[in-house]
Each structure stands twice: as C-alpha cells, then as structure tokens.
Write a protein that holds these residues in place. Structure first.
Motif, mmCIF file in Angstrom:
data_model
loop_
_atom_site.group_PDB
_atom_site.id
_atom_site.type_symbol
_atom_site.label_atom_id
_atom_site.label_comp_id
_atom_site.label_asym_id
_atom_site.label_seq_id
_atom_site.Cartn_x
_atom_site.Cartn_y
_atom_site.Cartn_z
ATOM 1 N N UNK A 112 4.490 1.163 -4.980
ATOM 2 C CA UNK A 112 3.460 1.731 -5.743
ATOM 3 C C UNK A 112 2.044 0.751 -5.688
ATOM 4 N N UNK A 113 2.280 -0.380 -5.875
ATOM 5 C CA UNK A 113 1.207 -1.345 -5.409
ATOM 6 C C UNK A 113 0.907 -1.781 -3.993
ATOM 7 N N UNK A 114 1.808 -1.462 -3.368
ATOM 8 C CA UNK A 114 1.707 -1.900 -2.083
ATOM 9 C C UNK A 114 0.591 -0.897 -1.262
ATOM 10 N N UNK A 115 0.852 0.603 -1.857
ATOM 11 C CA UNK A 115 0.107 1.572 -1.284
ATOM 12 C C UNK A 115 -1.504 1.359 -1.461
ATOM 13 N N UNK A 116 -1.660 0.856 -2.796
ATOM 14 C CA UNK A 116 -2.968 0.471 -3.147
ATOM 15 C C UNK A 116 -3.602 -0.730 -2.076
ATOM 16 N N UNK A 117 -2.717 -1.698 -2.137
ATOM 17 C CA UNK A 117 -3.135 -3.017 -1.650
ATOM 18 C C UNK A 117 -3.423 -2.901 -0.036
ATOM 19 N N UNK A 118 -2.526 -2.361 0.528
ATOM 20 C CA UNK A 118 -2.242 -2.594 1.957
ATOM 21 C C UNK A 118 -3.833 -2.077 2.859
ATOM 22 N N UNK A 119 -4.502 -1.210 2.308
ATOM 23 C CA UNK A 119 -5.760 -0.915 2.924
ATOM 24 C C UNK A 119 -7.014 -1.243 2.266
ATOM 25 N N UNK A 120 -6.908 -2.428 1.414
ATOM 26 C CA UNK A 120 -8.172 -3.088 0.807
ATOM 27 C C UNK A 120 -8.297 -4.570 1.416
ATOM 28 N N UNK A 121 -9.464 -4.906 1.837
ATOM 29 C CA UNK A 121 -9.758 -6.398 1.842
ATOM 30 C C UNK A 121 -10.392 -7.081 0.458
ATOM 31 N N UNK A 122 -9.496 -8.046 -0.100
ATOM 32 C CA UNK A 122 -9.874 -8.272 -1.478
ATOM 33 C C UNK A 122 -10.576 -9.539 -1.484
ATOM 34 N N UNK A 123 -10.401 -10.399 -0.367
ATOM 35 C CA UNK A 123 -11.023 -11.787 -0.222
ATOM 36 C C UNK A 123 -10.440 -12.580 -1.241
ATOM 37 N N UNK A 124 -9.625 -12.363 -2.117
ATOM 38 C CA UNK A 124 -8.966 -13.125 -3.093
ATOM 39 C C UNK A 124 -8.048 -14.237 -2.317
#
Lengths: 245, 245
Positions: A112-124
DNA sequence: GACCTTACGTCAACACCATTGACGTGTAAA
DNA sequence: TTTACACGTCAATGGTGTTGACGTAAGGTC
C-alpha cells in the motif's frame, strides 16, 4: 480550520486516550504497518487505524495533515528498512543485485505504502543515502561518470517501477487479485491454437512463469548488459579490488 | 442480487435515459477516459461517471459487474490503442523495441487512466492479441520456448512497470509534481561532498539525466542482454565474451 | 498548591463513495 | 396487439476521509 498538527519536535502534552494509549508519530506508523501486514492493504483506513490504536479516528489528524502525509511517513520507513544492515561487497555486480532485490523486497512488504512512495522524490535522508550508495557502487566499480549516471537512472527506475508494479498486484482487493490470477486459467488456457498459436503452444510454461515477479530475471538481464558496457569488458568476472565508501 | 449484467453481444433493448443518452459499453468506456483525461484519476467515480453520461449512477451496473470490471475495460482499450497499426518487421530486436516504446507511449498519453490500469491482467481481446504478438516475435526470432516465455514476462512487465511509473509522475497534481522536481535542485544540489561525495561529484549530470524517462535506456540494456542469450549469440556484437546463464 | 494556557482526545456532522433490491416503463419480439 | 422482460430509476445501507467545536487535563509559572 487552523493548524491541527503540531510538529513532532515541539510536542509536550501527552494525554492518554480513553482507552489508555499514549499516541506518537512513531506509534501510529508502527501500528499502521502492523495493521496492513496482518489484515491486508484494504484494512488501512483512518477509522480502523484509530480503533487499533485505541483512539478516536480524528485524533490522527493531530499528527498527520491527512492520510497522504501518513502514507509518506510509512514509505520513508520502508526506504530505511531496505538499506538496514547492507554492506558493500566491493563487486559491483553483487552489490547492484543485492541492492535491487532489497529495494524490491522491502517495498513488497508494504504494498500500500510502496505504491505511494515509488514514484515520488522525497529528498529525505533515507532516500539521499540510498542514492549515494548506488552511485558509489557504480563509480567505485569503474564506470565513468556519464555512464554511471545513466546506469544509475535506469537501475533505480527499474527497481522502483517493478516494486510498484508487484506491490500493486499485492495491494489489490482480494477479489480483484483472485480474478486477475484466474484469468490465466480461464482465458489464456482456453485460447484455440487457430487464433492464438503462440499462446496455445507455450501455455503451461507461461502460466507457471507468470506466477512470480519478472523482476529478478529483468535484473539479471540488466547486469548482463552492463557487463558488456563496462570499460574492462574483456576482463573476467570475479575480481574484488580495493573498495571505498 | 441476481445477474444484472447482460453480455454485450446479446443486448437488445436500448432505452434512452431520462436525459436522452443511449448507453453502451463503448460509450461508457469512452466517457470514462474523457472524464479521467479532463479532471484527473480521482474524478472517476460511479456517481460522476453517471452524471457525465446523463444517467443514474446505478445504471452502470447493467453494463459492468462492478467498478473493477469497468477499470479492466478501460485498461484493455489502452492496450488496443498501443497496437493500432503495428506491423512486424521480422527482426526481433526492432520489433521488441518498437512494441515496448509503443506501449510506453500509449499509456503516457492517458497517464491518469494508465495508473489505474497498468497493473491488471484483463484477459480481454486486445490484451490476448498483444501477448500473442510479443510471444510471436520471440519464438519466430529463434528463442526456444522456455527462454521465450521468461523473456516475454520480463519484457512485458518492464514496459508496463515503466509506463505506470512515468504515468504516475505525469499524473501528479501540479503542486506535488513541481515540489518533487524542485527536490533535485533544493536538496540534491546542495548536499556537501563530505557526506555525499558521489552525488556532489556527478550532480550536473544527474540533474540533467533524471529529467527524462529511464525506460529507453533500460530497454536497450535488455535488448543487449538478449543478444547474448540468443541461440546464435557467437556472431553477436563485439565484446559479448561468451557469458551464459 | 493554585492558576492559566493550550495541546489534544473526543464528538458529531458533512460530503462523498460503491453497491443492491424493488419497481415500473417502454421496447422489441411474437 | 399483446406480452415479457431489459434496463433506467429510486431509495437505502454501510463504508470512507475530514473538520469544527468542545472540554479536560497536562505543563509551566509563581
């Protein structure tokens, strides 16, 4: 309206809920991860998470602006877990392979979370550390900078793209997931050789192969290709020279 | 309960809605695609689609068992559009390359819908035809069946995964997308060489390369590797020093 | 120990969602 | 012309995320 969320650093009042739980960003993220792991992706809703925490659902909005922010926090945790305990071996093939599989596996653990994270660049921090490591593998492995950068890009995008792809399948509501899997038997297994000769000829192989992720093989293919692009392509495989980093 | 859906083939009564629209599977899918293209993926709900069609939302359930079935129909439409007008050249490298880029492009043309659809197996006509074509390229190209199947899997998953990945970036709300792109300048551009030497050393190259999709290069890498695995690999391109697997 | 400020847990309400059973109209077949 | 039933409509159910108002108790201050 007003800003309901108090930044984690300046929290001071810790009031227990009616059911006695003392909330925190950390506790919420961990509980969410447990909830998803135990009852599947569709069990993650604000109301259910509230119940699992022993708190009113709306209490969550004191910690995260919205569910999106919560999912990003969970995602960041995943990036961290993927790198936990990893150490460079000094052989770029091995290191890339292990890193790719680690990313893939860690994301799959929380679809679930992977889906959201995989296409974002967070820079964290977790993310920048991962970028640094992979670039390091390639540059220390002897790839000249312009090639290293292109390879980095293809490698990371492929790992994330496959992770998202497989995570999506895992995050599907139970019914939809089963339906997709049944399609192989019910539709592809029954296509006549006259209209679909290639499918008919290879069906048993196909059905077996499609059950697993295509990523490991795709990763091997990429490594094979990199072997031919590497500056000392003529040299042999096993040669762990001095490392760095 | 009961079977509300009448299979498209055997429909006979076509009664216009109160607002005068005459529904059909085709019209519904097209309207859904228009809706998504215009107002984003989150605008696709049974209620809104009903409104856009000029019909009661529940009328849709006469055509699709549930929203999932509708999604699959949309997905298949995209697959169909990707193949429109394609013809085999006879060279497997060329055919795979063109097919991969076509899939990628077709999904990117409808990023919002692609996101919803790229992860599903539909078993619908357009999809089975695409599977048949790709398998045909590989088997006619001389790959033995077990290898052809593995390659098919990796190839298709790679194309779909990258398509979804890039579609996701294109479909991000404007604000979020800009924020993600700014991260490269604001965060990665300012990482000190002491903590992140590899990023600092390659930053200009990195920032330039990350602007485009990683798919074309990843696809070339896969084709390069396949050259190596192909039965008549010996003639191959220069430095493929008999690597086998 | 008393007082004040306010963080934060709770409640209730809102607007949206997918889905379904019952109903009746009008279409197309006979 | 009649008849059967396909299919558009209505109303209701139980889910979702999110927000404004409220009051209580925690922490700092004296």
């Amino acid at each position: 309206m007003s800003a309901r969320v108090v930044p984690e650093g300046s929290r001071r009042r810790r009031r227990p809920t009616k059911q006695g739980a003392v909330l925190s960003e950390r506790l919420i993220v961990d509980t969410a991860l447990r909830l998803v792991a135990r009852h599947g992706a569709e069990a993650l809703s604000v109301r259910r998470l509230g119940a699992a925490l022993g708190a009113d659902p709306s209490a969550l909005y004191r910690y995260f602006r919205n569910t999106d922010a919560l999912l990003l926090a969970i995602a960041d945790e995943l990036v961290g877990r993927a790198q936990e305990g990893w150490e460079a071996s000094g052989d770029w093939r091995t290191d890339l392979r292990v890193m790719g599989l680690r990313i893939h596996r860690s994301y799959l653990a929380q679809p679930q979370a992977a889906l959201l994270a995989a296409h974002r660049t967070t820079g964290r921090p977790h993310e920048t550390r991962a970028v640094e490591k992979i670039l390091g593998i390639l540059r220390d492995g002897g790839f000249p900078d312009p090639l290293a950068v292109r390879v980095y890009h293809a490698f990371v995008d492929q790992a994330l793209a496959f992770a998202a792809q497989d995570a999506a399948a895992a995050a599907l509501p139970r019914a939809a997931g089963e339906a997709d899997r049944e399609v192989w038997g019910k539709v592809y297994g029954r296509l006549p050789a006259e209209t679909h000769p290639h499918i008919a000829a290879t069906f048993p192989l196909l059905a077996a192969d499609m059950r697993d992720s295509g990523y490991p093989f795709a990763l091997e293919l990429m490594l094979t290709a990199l072997e031919t692009l590497h500056p000392d392509a003529t040299a042999g495989p096993e040669r762990a020279h001095g490392k760095k980093s």
